[in-house]
Design a protein around this motif. Sequence first.
Motif: not given
Length: 108
Positions: A6-21
């Motif tokens: 399942k990995g990560a359920a929908p979420h947000t970050h208020k202070r961070s940008t997230e990137m995936f490769y």
Amino acid sequence: MAPEAKGAAPHTHKRSTEMFYVVKGEIEFTVGDRKVVGEPGAFAYVPKGEPHGFTNRGTADATLLIMFYPIYDREDYFRGLGRLTADGRSPSMEELRAHMAKYDQFMV
């Protein structure tokens, strides 16, 4: 990630940008209201505040490189998550939400 993890359920970050490769396998990303499947070499950029999550929808293991900017102690987030789930334990939703909030992660 194991097949169909399942990995990560929908979420947000208020202070961070997230990137995936995507290094290996197929990952289904949900960003906002869009779903996209990333294969090896795919890159996903998620600006702060944007709801997102991911799963391994494939039949083989998958590997992701996950990056945050700024980082805000994300290594400690994953170490703490490991402690919360040690020995197959399932943390309560209250424990999980408190841990996530400590590291700028909020369930949608």
